[in-house]
Every structure is written in structure tokens, then in C-alpha cells.
Design a protein around this motif. Structure first.
Motif, PDB file in Angstrom:
ATOM      1  N   VAL A  36       0.860  -1.179   0.000  1.00  0.00           N
ATOM      2  CA  VAL A  36       0.000   0.000   0.000  1.00  0.00           C
ATOM      3  C   VAL A  36       0.898   1.230   0.000  1.00  0.00           C
ATOM      4  O   VAL A  36       1.983   1.221   0.589  1.00  0.00           O
ATOM      5  N   THR A  37       0.468   2.270  -0.709  1.00  0.00           N
ATOM      6  CA  THR A  37       1.180   3.541  -0.657  1.00  0.00           C
ATOM      7  C   THR A  37       0.363   4.534   0.147  1.00  0.00           C
ATOM      8  O   THR A  37      -0.868   4.508   0.140  1.00  0.00           O
ATOM      9  N   LEU A  38       1.065   5.409   0.839  1.00  0.00           N
ATOM     10  CA  LEU A  38       0.438   6.450   1.645  1.00  0.00           C
ATOM     11  C   LEU A  38       0.816   7.810   1.089  1.00  0.00           C
ATOM     12  O   LEU A  38       2.003   8.097   0.863  1.00  0.00           O
ATOM     13  N   ASP A  39      -0.180   8.637   0.850  1.00  0.00           N
ATOM     14  CA  ASP A  39       0.030  10.037   0.462  1.00  0.00           C
ATOM     15  C   ASP A  39      -0.240  10.872   1.709  1.00  0.00           C
ATOM     16  O   ASP A  39      -1.389  11.051   2.112  1.00  0.00           O
ATOM     17  N   ILE A  40       0.822  11.363   2.326  1.00  0.00           N
ATOM     18  CA  ILE A  40       0.724  12.080   3.595  1.00  0.00           C
ATOM     19  C   ILE A  40       0.901  13.573   3.344  1.00  0.00           C
ATOM     20  O   ILE A  40       1.866  14.000   2.717  1.00  0.00           O
ATOM     21  N   ARG A  41      -0.055  14.360   3.822  1.00  0.00           N
ATOM     22  CA  ARG A  41       0.002  15.813   3.666  1.00  0.00           C
ATOM     23  C   ARG A  41       0.059  16.452   5.056  1.00  0.00           C
ATOM     24  O   ARG A  41      -0.789  16.185   5.907  1.00  0.00           O
ATOM     25  N   THR A  42       1.057  17.305   5.253  1.00  0.00           N
ATOM     26  CA  THR A  42       1.324  17.843   6.583  1.00  0.00           C
ATOM     27  C   THR A  42       1.164  19.360   6.620  1.00  0.00           C
ATOM     28  O   THR A  42       1.222  20.040   5.594  1.00  0.00           O
ATOM     29  N   VAL A  43       0.977  19.854   7.839  1.00  0.00           N
ATOM     30  CA  VAL A  43       0.828  21.290   8.072  1.00  0.00           C
ATOM     31  C   VAL A  43       1.954  21.749   8.995  1.00  0.00           C
ATOM     32  O   VAL A  43       2.666  20.926   9.575  1.00  0.00           O
ATOM     33  N   PRO A  44       2.157  23.072   9.110  1.00  0.00           N
ATOM     34  CA  PRO A  44       3.234  23.572   9.958  1.00  0.00           C
ATOM     35  C   PRO A  44       3.221  22.968  11.359  1.00  0.00           C
ATOM     36  O   PRO A  44       2.164  22.788  11.970  1.00  0.00           O
ATOM     37  N   ASN A  45       4.417  22.647  11.816  1.00  0.00           N
ATOM     38  CA  ASN A  45       4.710  22.063  13.131  1.00  0.00           C
ATOM     39  C   ASN A  45       4.499  20.557  13.183  1.00  0.00           C
ATOM     40  O   ASN A  45       4.694  19.958  14.251  1.00  0.00           O
ATOM     41  N   GLN A  46       4.145  19.930  12.076  1.00  0.00           N
ATOM     42  CA  GLN A  46       4.201  18.476  12.007  1.00  0.00           C
ATOM     43  C   GLN A  46       5.617  18.071  11.615  1.00  0.00           C
ATOM     44  O   GLN A  46       6.165  18.605  10.642  1.00  0.00           O
ATOM     45  N   ASP A  47       6.180  17.128  12.339  1.00  0.00           N
ATOM     46  CA  ASP A  47       7.545  16.666  12.116  1.00  0.00           C
ATOM     47  C   ASP A  47       7.504  15.403  11.263  1.00  0.00           C
ATOM     48  O   ASP A  47       6.957  14.379  11.681  1.00  0.00           O
ATOM     49  N   HIS A  48       8.075  15.456  10.061  1.00  0.00           N
ATOM     50  CA  HIS A  48       8.044  14.312   9.158  1.00  0.00           C
ATOM     51  C   HIS A  48       8.786  13.111   9.735  1.00  0.00           C
ATOM     52  O   HIS A  48       8.332  11.967   9.603  1.00  0.00           O
ATOM     53  N   GLU A  49       9.919  13.356  10.343  1.00  0.00           N
ATOM     54  CA  GLU A  49      10.677  12.243  10.926  1.00  0.00           C
ATOM     55  C   GLU A  49       9.886  11.582  12.048  1.00  0.00           C
ATOM     56  O   GLU A  49       9.904  10.347  12.187  1.00  0.00           O
ATOM     57  N   ALA A  50       9.159  12.383  12.819  1.00  0.00           N
ATOM     58  CA  ALA A  50       8.346  11.813  13.899  1.00  0.00           C
ATOM     59  C   ALA A  50       7.209  10.971  13.329  1.00  0.00           C
ATOM     60  O   ALA A  50       6.883   9.909  13.876  1.00  0.00           O
ATOM     61  N   LEU A  51       6.619  11.408  12.211  1.00  0.00           N
ATOM     62  CA  LEU A  51       5.562  10.627  11.579  1.00  0.00           C
ATOM     63  C   LEU A  51       6.081   9.282  11.089  1.00  0.00           C
ATOM     64  O   LEU A  51       5.418   8.251  11.248  1.00  0.00           O
ATOM     65  N   VAL A  52       7.271   9.288  10.502  1.00  0.00           N
ATOM     66  CA  VAL A  52       7.864   8.034  10.037  1.00  0.00           C
ATOM     67  C   VAL A  52       8.107   7.099  11.219  1.00  0.00           C
ATOM     68  O   VAL A  52       7.852   5.886  11.138  1.00  0.00           O
ATOM     69  N   ARG A  53       8.586   7.651  12.341  1.00  0.00           N
ATOM     70  CA  ARG A  53       8.810   6.824  13.533  1.00  0.00           C
ATOM     71  C   ARG A  53       7.493   6.237  14.035  1.00  0.00           C
ATOM     72  O   ARG A  53       7.444   5.077  14.479  1.00  0.00           O
ATOM     73  N   GLN A  54       6.419   7.020  13.963  1.00  0.00           N
ATOM     74  CA  GLN A  54       5.117   6.518  14.404  1.00  0.00           C
ATOM     75  C   GLN A  54       4.625   5.379  13.506  1.00  0.00           C
ATOM     76  O   GLN A  54       4.081   4.382  13.995  1.00  0.00           O
ATOM     77  N   ILE A  55       4.839   5.519  12.204  1.00  0.00           N
ATOM     78  CA  ILE A  55       4.419   4.468  11.279  1.00  0.00           C
ATOM     79  C   ILE A  55       5.261   3.210  11.480  1.00  0.00           C
ATOM     80  O   ILE A  55       4.746   2.088  11.484  1.00  0.00           O
ATOM     81  N   GLN A  56       6.556   3.405  11.681  1.00  0.00           N
ATOM     82  CA  GLN A  56       7.411   2.253  11.961  1.00  0.00           C
ATOM     83  C   GLN A  56       7.003   1.600  13.281  1.00  0.00           C
ATOM     84  O   GLN A  56       7.041   0.368  13.423  1.00  0.00           O
TER      85      GLN A  56
END
Length: 412
Positions: A275-295
Motif C-alpha cells: 500500500v502507498t500512503l500520500d501524507i500531507r502535513t501542516v506547519p509544526n508536524q515533524d516528518h521524521e516523527a511521523l515516520v517513527r510513528q508508522i514504523q
């Protein structure tokens, strides 16, 4: 102050140029020879040379080249970049189009003239408007400081290799501000959502559909993962709340495939899926933190479902990562566009945010260039069947670009 220069603006020329560009199919298809932006590149190169611009055609990959042009002032000063991409997205099923997708047909709707076709809105019309803004300044002979730089890159609708190449080769090194020419209803967009594209692959063991316990069905793992992703999206929405300009953050499953290779059959448990995920973020969202959450979701489900017949085994791949951006209203390029809008439209501009990423994302993140995104076209029309743009909207955008360049470069 500079409004008189607009008498040199060639409205008919802008409409014809937009038609010419729309009538060139510049959908990129790696499986079809010559299906790329090359004919748009040739058209723009000839047009810019004819008008006396300093022109550079810079190959990004074989058959796909950025078009770069300068209009230089008589005094040193800042460099303002106008950027509008050459490529367009697929038309999809041509039978669903009422109008020829590459026809540039002009039709009156509710008393207003529209042009229909792929790219009218996103963003060949705005690309043409940027060129005619620079041409207007050239034809008027009005003095300006610094440089107007036009960049018409390839592949904005793909991995944005065109603008990345433009940056890597040093073309953006001296740019002080940028106007990204995209369909935003002439809103002044000072925010852009971030974008991450992630692929998650699930491993199983192929088996007969009538004997599921003899194999490992990766589709159950995919289902559990998507369910957890929905919980993560809801958590991020509650944490971040709705952004004033960008709306809600999102995590959207898009492509699902099983198996990865070979023929899918209804009576066969696949060996793997993704599955592919299209992730759209807003200011103050941390991309690295999101990846850690998914992992973390993957790690937790792997421990929760270790049994062979129900095993959860998955791996994550980051396909693309484009951070969110913002630029203050006090930036000179924003103030210049604001003033130009007021001059042309006679009203206050609406400030907004881009719901996705643009080429401007990389200009700001990699080079620190303040960018504002604005242009003609309904914000919800891009990529639709029977894409269109109102002609008067396009003309107004071109005039805003013209005055914005003069206000920015000749700022006292």
C-alpha cells in the motif's frame, strides 16, 4: 505607480500562446517514445528567442529539458524568479471529455469566456502569463533593477526532477524571491502543505485460496495496518487541529497491489502486497516523527501477530519527502504581489495556502528562497476532466505578475 505599463500587455497574445501550449500534448509516459515535454520546450525556446530574451535550454534527462530565460535590467539589483511547469497530467479516459483535451477550445459559459483543455488551468495558462508579464516590461522600456528569471521546468507533476536539477546546477543561487505560477484563484498563497509518499510492503506465503492456513495471507496484515493508519490520522488531526490556510493534515492510502509481481488470481493467496500512503502535513508536524510513528505501528503489529498463518511482516520505504513551507507577509515578494493585486483588481487580496506541494517547496527548503504561489484558475479544477480557465482571470493574473515584478525589483 506602474499601472500605465499595462497598456503594453498583449491580452490576445496571451490567449493564443496558452492555446498553442495546450494543443501540445506534454503528458509524460515513460513507456511511450517521445511522450514528454520536448515539443513544449521547443515552442518556448523559439518564442523566447524571438522576443530577444537570453535563453538556455538545459537537459535534465534525455529528451526532457528545462527552459530558462533572463530579462536583465540596466542596473544591478535583486533577481525575481517566475516558475511554471511544462508538463501536464494524463487526460484519463478521453471518452469522458466533452471538449478536446488538447484543443484549447474557447466557449462562453454564463457570460464569461473559458478555454478548455489539459493544462489550461494547471498550469500552461499561468506559464504563458508569466512570459507575457516579462514581455510587457521589455516592450514598455520601463527601467528596472536586477533580473527577471523565467524557469519552465519539466516533471512538476512527477518527482519534480526539473526544479531539483535547476537548483543543483546553480540556477537558483542568486534568486532573491520567487513567484510560483499555479492555479490558485489569484489567492496569495504563503503556505504550502508538506508531502510524504511512503510505500509499505507486506510479506506472506502463496497458497491455494481453499486452504488459507497452508500459507500466509499478507492482505490481512495490510488491512490491520490501514486500520491503524486511520487511527494515526485522527490522532494527528486532534493534535494539530485545522490550519487556517491549509486545512486538515491527512494520511491517505492510495495504491494497493497484490501480488507485487505476476498475475493476480481470485483463488490464490498472494505472496506479497503493498500500500502507498500520500501524507500531507501542516506547519509544526515533524516528518521524521511521523515516520517513527508508522514504523512503531509496524513493530507493534509484528509482535502482536507472530504466528505463521497470521504473520505480520512489513517493511517501509520513503519514496518522497517534501516539507511544509511558510513565508511571512512582510517578505518583499509577498508585499509586491499584494500591492500588484490591489492595483489590478481594486480590492484586497485573499491570503491562502497551497493544499499540496509545488516546485516552490524545493526552492524554499533547499535554497531559503521566499516563495509565493498565485495564479489564475479555479483551485479545484486541476487534473479534472474538461479542465478549464476563464480568459479574463488569466489576463488579470498576467497583469498582477507584471506589476509585482516592477514593485519587487524597483523597491525603494
Amino acid at each position: 505607480m506602474y499601472k500605465d505599463v499595462l497598456r503594453f500587455f498583449d491580452e490576445e497574445g496571451l490567449i493564443k500562446c496558452t492555446q498553442d501550449l495546450v494543443r501540445i500534448n506534454s503528458v509524460f509516459d515513460p513507456d511511450v517514445e517521445g511522450a514528454n515535454e520536448s515539443r513544449v520546450t521547443e515552442y518556448l525556446e523559439k518564442l523566447l528567442h524571438k522576443e530577444g530574451f537570453e535563453v538556455h535550454v538545459d537537459e535534465v534527462v534525455p529528451g526532457r529539458s528545462n527552459v530558462i530565460a533572463f530579462l536583465r535590467g540596466k542596473e544591478p539589483g535583486k533577481t525575481l524568479l517566475f516558475e511554471g511547469h511544462q508538463d501536464v497530467v494524463s487526460i484519463g479516459d478521453p471518452q469522458k471529455w466533452k471538449y478536446d483535451p488538447f484543443g484549447g477550445e474557447i466557449v462562453e459559459v454564463d457570460g464569461k469566456k473559458r478555454m478548455y483543455g489539459r493544462g489550461t488551468n494547471d498550469t500552461k495558462g499561468n506559464t504563458a502569463a508569466a512570459f507575457f508579464a516579462a514581455k510587457t516590461i521589455k516592450d514598455s522600456g520601463i527601467p528596472f533593477k536586477g533580473n527577471i528569471l523565467l524557469c519552465f521546468p519539466v516533471d512538476e507533476e512527477g518527482s519534480m526532477i526539473g526544479i531539483k536539477d535547476f537548483i543543483e546546477k546553480g540556477w537558483a543561487d542568486d534568486v532573491d524571491g520567487a513567484i510560483i505560477c499555479e492555479p490558485e484563484e489569484k489567492n496569495l498563497c504563503i503556505f504550502q502543505k508538506g508531502a510524504m509518499r511512503i510505500k509499505v510492503t507486506f510479506q506472506g506465503a502463496q497458497a491455494h485460496g481453499c486452504m488459507p492456513l497452508s500459507g500466509v495471507n499478507p492482505n490481512w496484515a495490510l488491512m490491520r495496518f490501514i486500520n491503524e493508519i486511520k487511527h494515526l490520522e485522527n490522532f494527528e488531526k486532534d493534535r494539530m487541529m485545522r490550519h487556517d490556510y491549509l486545512g486538515w493534515p491527512s494520511i491517505t492510502p492510495t495504491l494497493i497491489k497484490a501480488p507485487l509481481e505476476g498475475v493476480a488470481q481470485i483463488n490464490v493467496i498472494p505472496d506479497d502486497c503493498y500500500v502507498t500512503l500520500d501524507i500531507r502535513t501542516v506547519p509544526n508536524q515533524d516528518h521524521e516523527a511521523l515516520v517513527r510513528q508508522i514504523q512503531g505501528i509496524i513493530d507493534r503489529l509484528s509482535h502482536q501477530y507472530p504466528d505463521d498463518y497470521d504473520r505480520f511482516a512489513a517493511s517501509i520505504e520513503i519514496i518522497d519527502d517534501r516539507p511544509w513551507t511558510e513565508v511571512p507577509r512582510e517578505e518583499p515578494v509577498v508585499k509586491a504581489v499584494d500591492l500588484a493585486f490591489r492595483e489590478v483588481m481594486g480590492s484586497e487580496p485573499k491570503y491562502n495556502g497551497v493544499p499540496g506541494a509545488t516546485d516552490g517547496t524545493f526552492l524554499q527548503i533547499r535554497k531559503g528562497i521566499p516563495v509565493i504561489v498565485t495564479g489564475a484558475g479555479d483551485r479545484e479544477v486541476p487534473h479534472h476532466v474538461d479542465e478549464w480557465v476563464e480568459l479574463n482571470d488569466l489576463i488579470e493574473a498576467g497583469k498582477i505578475y507584471t506589476l509585482a515584478a516592477l514593485y519587487y525589483l524597483n523597491e525603494q
